[in-house]
Design an enzyme around this catalytic site. Structure first.
Site, mmCIF file in Angstrom:
data_model
loop_
_atom_site.group_PDB
_atom_site.id
_atom_site.type_symbol
_atom_site.label_atom_id
_atom_site.label_comp_id
_atom_site.label_asym_id
_atom_site.label_seq_id
_atom_site.Cartn_x
_atom_site.Cartn_y
_atom_site.Cartn_z
ATOM 1 N N HIS A 39 0.852 -1.192 0.000
ATOM 2 C CA HIS A 39 0.000 0.000 0.000
ATOM 3 C C HIS A 39 0.884 1.237 0.000
ATOM 4 C CE1 HIS A 39 -3.210 2.802 1.049
ATOM 5 N NE2 HIS A 39 -4.015 1.850 0.647
ATOM 6 N N ASP A 89 -7.942 -5.235 -0.543
ATOM 7 C CA ASP A 89 -8.395 -6.065 -1.667
ATOM 8 C C ASP A 89 -8.106 -7.544 -1.499
ATOM 9 O OD1 ASP A 89 -7.393 -3.253 -3.406
ATOM 10 O OD2 ASP A 89 -9.442 -4.012 -3.411
HETATM 11 C C1 SDX Z 1 -5.939 0.221 -3.222
HETATM 12 O O1 SDX Z 1 -4.218 4.670 -1.994
HETATM 13 C C2 SDX Z 1 -5.224 4.022 -1.483
HETATM 14 O O2 SDX Z 1 -5.740 4.356 -0.454
HETATM 15 C C3 SDX Z 1 -5.741 2.881 -2.332
HETATM 16 C C4 SDX Z 1 -6.798 1.993 -1.681
HETATM 17 C C5 SDX Z 1 -8.065 2.746 -1.453
HETATM 18 O O3 SDX Z 1 -8.803 2.383 -0.540
HETATM 19 O O4 SDX Z 1 -8.383 3.636 -2.284
HETATM 20 O O5 SDX Z 1 -6.312 1.517 -0.423
HETATM 21 C C6 SDX Z 1 -7.142 0.811 -2.566
HETATM 22 O O6 SDX Z 1 -5.595 0.620 -4.312
HETATM 23 C C7 SDX Z 1 -5.161 -0.821 -2.467
HETATM 24 C C8 SDX Z 1 -3.919 -1.329 -3.290
HETATM 25 C C9 SDX Z 1 -4.432 -2.388 -4.266
HETATM 26 N N1 SDX Z 1 -3.291 -2.794 -5.195
HETATM 27 C C10 SDX Z 1 -2.728 -3.964 -5.122
HETATM 28 O O7 SDX Z 1 -2.959 -4.817 -4.250
HETATM 29 C C11 SDX Z 1 -1.721 -4.219 -6.253
HETATM 30 C C12 SDX Z 1 -0.429 -4.815 -5.663
HETATM 31 N N2 SDX Z 1 0.251 -3.801 -4.865
HETATM 32 C C13 SDX Z 1 1.167 -2.930 -5.507
HETATM 33 O O8 SDX Z 1 1.191 -2.757 -6.824
HETATM 34 C C14 SDX Z 1 1.818 -1.905 -4.617
HETATM 35 O O9 SDX Z 1 1.981 -2.452 -3.382
HETATM 36 C C15 SDX Z 1 1.136 -0.577 -4.491
HETATM 37 C C16 SDX Z 1 1.078 0.119 -5.816
HETATM 38 C C17 SDX Z 1 -0.210 -0.734 -3.927
HETATM 39 C C18 SDX Z 1 1.951 0.259 -3.521
HETATM 40 O O10 SDX Z 1 3.246 0.299 -3.962
HETATM 41 P P1 SDX Z 1 4.328 1.056 -3.028
HETATM 42 O O11 SDX Z 1 4.042 0.896 -1.600
HETATM 43 O O12 SDX Z 1 4.464 2.437 -3.546
HETATM 44 O O13 SDX Z 1 5.579 0.227 -3.269
HETATM 45 P P2 SDX Z 1 6.517 0.434 -4.506
HETATM 46 O O14 SDX Z 1 5.690 0.324 -5.765
HETATM 47 O O15 SDX Z 1 7.331 1.666 -4.298
HETATM 48 O O16 SDX Z 1 7.416 -0.846 -4.361
HETATM 49 C C19 SDX Z 1 8.350 -0.929 -3.257
HETATM 50 C C20 SDX Z 1 8.978 -2.318 -3.399
HETATM 51 C C21 SDX Z 1 9.361 -2.643 -4.837
HETATM 52 O O17 SDX Z 1 10.375 -3.612 -4.760
HETATM 53 P P3 SDX Z 1 11.949 -3.097 -4.939
HETATM 54 O O18 SDX Z 1 11.994 -2.270 -6.216
HETATM 55 O O19 SDX Z 1 12.238 -2.280 -3.704
HETATM 56 O O20 SDX Z 1 12.765 -4.370 -5.021
HETATM 57 O O21 SDX Z 1 7.979 -3.303 -3.039
HETATM 58 C C22 SDX Z 1 7.720 -4.119 -4.165
HETATM 59 C C23 SDX Z 1 8.152 -3.346 -5.386
HETATM 60 O O22 SDX Z 1 8.480 -4.218 -6.455
HETATM 61 N N3 SDX Z 1 6.275 -4.346 -4.154
HETATM 62 C C24 SDX Z 1 5.721 -5.534 -4.329
HETATM 63 C C25 SDX Z 1 4.347 -5.337 -4.191
HETATM 64 N N4 SDX Z 1 4.123 -4.044 -3.944
HETATM 65 C C26 SDX Z 1 5.308 -3.426 -3.932
HETATM 66 N N5 SDX Z 1 6.280 -6.746 -4.587
HETATM 67 C C27 SDX Z 1 5.393 -7.765 -4.706
HETATM 68 N N6 SDX Z 1 4.065 -7.642 -4.583
HETATM 69 C C28 SDX Z 1 3.504 -6.455 -4.324
HETATM 70 N N7 SDX Z 1 2.203 -6.347 -4.202
#
Ligand code: SDX
Length: 393
Positions: free
Chosen positions: A271, A328
């Site tokens: 998140h 989710d």
């Molecule tokens: C919602 O904003 C809100 O409030 C949204 C929401 C709402 O109520 O409106 O809460 C609803 O959108 C919830 C999120 C739903 N999305 C998912 O479940 C999709 C999977 N999650 C991600 O894509 C991701 O976690 C985000 C986009 C939600 C958040 O990304 P972050 O916290 O900004 O993390 P990042 O993209 O900067 O990644 C940091 C690291 C990376 O690895 P490194 O480059 O450091 O090696 O964490 C990894 C990413 O690759 N990473 C994940 C991951 N999420 C981040 N690795 C595996 N699985 C994941 N889900």
């Protein structure tokens, strides 16, 4: 401790805008709507009461809630020409673009109530949207399965009416399961608002041009459609089914995620704000067992989900990146047990988020200080250079 929060000036400079609607502490896993903890609202309130709270800022009295409920029940019907609107979509259309198109089309039917600065027009548009979005969503479902539309029954509550229009048939009586109503009402409460998430920021940004409420909400629906945002609940189910269909080897899938094979992610985890357990996910997980036991969910998928969570919570890769289950992760299993097809899960997210979107749009219209307006950028492109004729390139 009570009253209004005072802002650290440094924080104000980094915030997209100020707002008095929802408070999130991502590190502590705190979520409050207008100061009320989500745990208390989930346990004691209803979706309509929470909608009133988000939009008007206070919990309603009994008379206020009755009036609000009555007004909404009088506007559930769609204009017959809008009903014909669905004839134009292919049956296999994804329901989210159908939803955003129909909401945008509302501004063609109510041209006399689009002024964002006329309180009466804002009020009737608010009631119409809250009342009609469930009907639009139910009609999008009926279109996708080739079944006749059911007109709303105004003697039913909002959630019960939606379930009846979705799963009922004109040929026979359909009694909505009260457990289904309570479960969906709770999920809508948990999705009702979430501060400046992608879709809410979209609603505020579009509204900051003084675009009408229907146009702004339609834009928010489109933003929610993205798989990294509202589309994640469908993506979680597809992920779980993929693990099951390839033999159920959870560790093998976790390794793929850690190796970032094909950009695969653990959908439903992580998140932008919560770097701790999403408080909504904790509530949903607690009720998921109850709901799935009652509704007869697919235990094999729930079992895979629990194994994934156990792996993620004990694996340094996820712990170091603060990747915990978000709202989710478990919702898709519940929606599936309710009988919704996977591509409708994000529509359910939109139905829950609607009062939050409306509250933010109204807050911004009433207080220019809370407008996102026109964000600036840090330019990282070419410095100035002279034009070259094509013969010299
Ligand atoms: C919602 O904003 C809100 O409030 C949204 C929401 C709402 O109520 O409106 O809460 C609803 O959108 C919830 C999120 C739903 N999305 C998912 O479940 C999709 C999977 N999650 C991600 O894509 C991701 O976690 C985000 C986009 C939600 C958040 O990304 P972050 O916290 O900004 O993390 P990042 O993209 O900067 O990644 C940091 C690291 C990376 O690895 P490194 O480059 O450091 O090696 O964490 C990894 C990413 O690759 N990473 C994940 C991951 N999420 C981040 N690795 C595996 N699985 C994941 N889900």
């Amino acid at each position: 401790k009570t009253g209004l929060v005072t802002l650290d000036p440094g924080f104000v400079n980094t915030a997209a805008c100020s707002s008095a609607i929802t408070y999130i502490d991502g590190d502590a896993g705190i979520l409050r709507y207008r100061g009320y903890p989500i745990e208390q609202l989930a346990e004691k309130s209803s979706f309509l009461e929470v909608s009133y709270l988000l939009i008007y800022g206070e919990l309603p009295t009994a008379a206020e809630l009755e009036d609000f409920t009555h007004k909404i029940s009088r506007h559930t019907l769609l204009h017959e020409d809008l009903k014909r609107f669905f004839d134009g979509f292919p049956r296999d259309a994804h329901p989210m673009p159908v939803l955003s198109s129909a909401v945008s089309a509302l501004s063609t039917f109510y041209q006399d109530s689009l002024n964002p600065f006329d309180p009466n027009q804002v009020e009737i548009s608010t009631i119409r949207l809250l009342a009609k979005l469930p009907t639009i969503a139910a009609y999008a479902y009926k279109k996708s399965v080739g079944q006749p539309f059911l007109y709303p029954d105004n003697s039913l509550g909002l959630v019960e009416n939606f379930l009846r229009m979705t799963f009922g048939f004109p040929a026979e009586n359909y009694d909505v399961d009260p457990d289904l109503v309570r479960a969906l009402d709770l999920l809508f409460i948990l999705h009702a608002d979430h501060e400046q998430n992608c879709s809410t920021s979209t609603v505020r940004l579009v509204g900051s041009s003084e675009a009408n409420l229907f146009a702004s909400i339609s834009a928010g629906i489109n933003a929610l459609f993205g798989p990294l945002h509202g589309g994640a609940n469908s993506a979680v189910l597809e992920m779980l089914e993929g693990i099951r269909d390839s033999g159920g080897d959870v560790q093998a899938f976790v390794n793929k995620v850690k190796n970032k094979e094909d950009g695969v992610k653990l959908m439903g985890f992580g998140h932008r704000v919560y770097k701790n357990y999403d408080p909504r996910a904790a509530i949903i997980k607690k009720t998921a067992d109850d709901i799935l036991n009652k509704l007869g969910g697919d235990d094999s998928l729930l079992d895979i989900a629990k194994q994934l969570e156990e792996h993620a919570l004990s694996d340094e890769y996820f712990v170091s990146r603060k990747l915990y289950p978000n709202v989710d992760f478990y919702t898709g299993l519940i929606y599936r047990a309710m009988g919704f097809p996977t591509k409708f899960f994000t529509v359910l997210f939109a139905l829950g988020r609607l009062p939050g979107w409306i509250a933010h749009w109204r807050e911004m219209m009433n207080d220019p200080a809370t407008k996102i307006g026109r964000p600036r950028q840090v330019y990282i492109g070419q410095t100035e250079r002279d034009y070259k004729p094509v013969a010299e390139r």
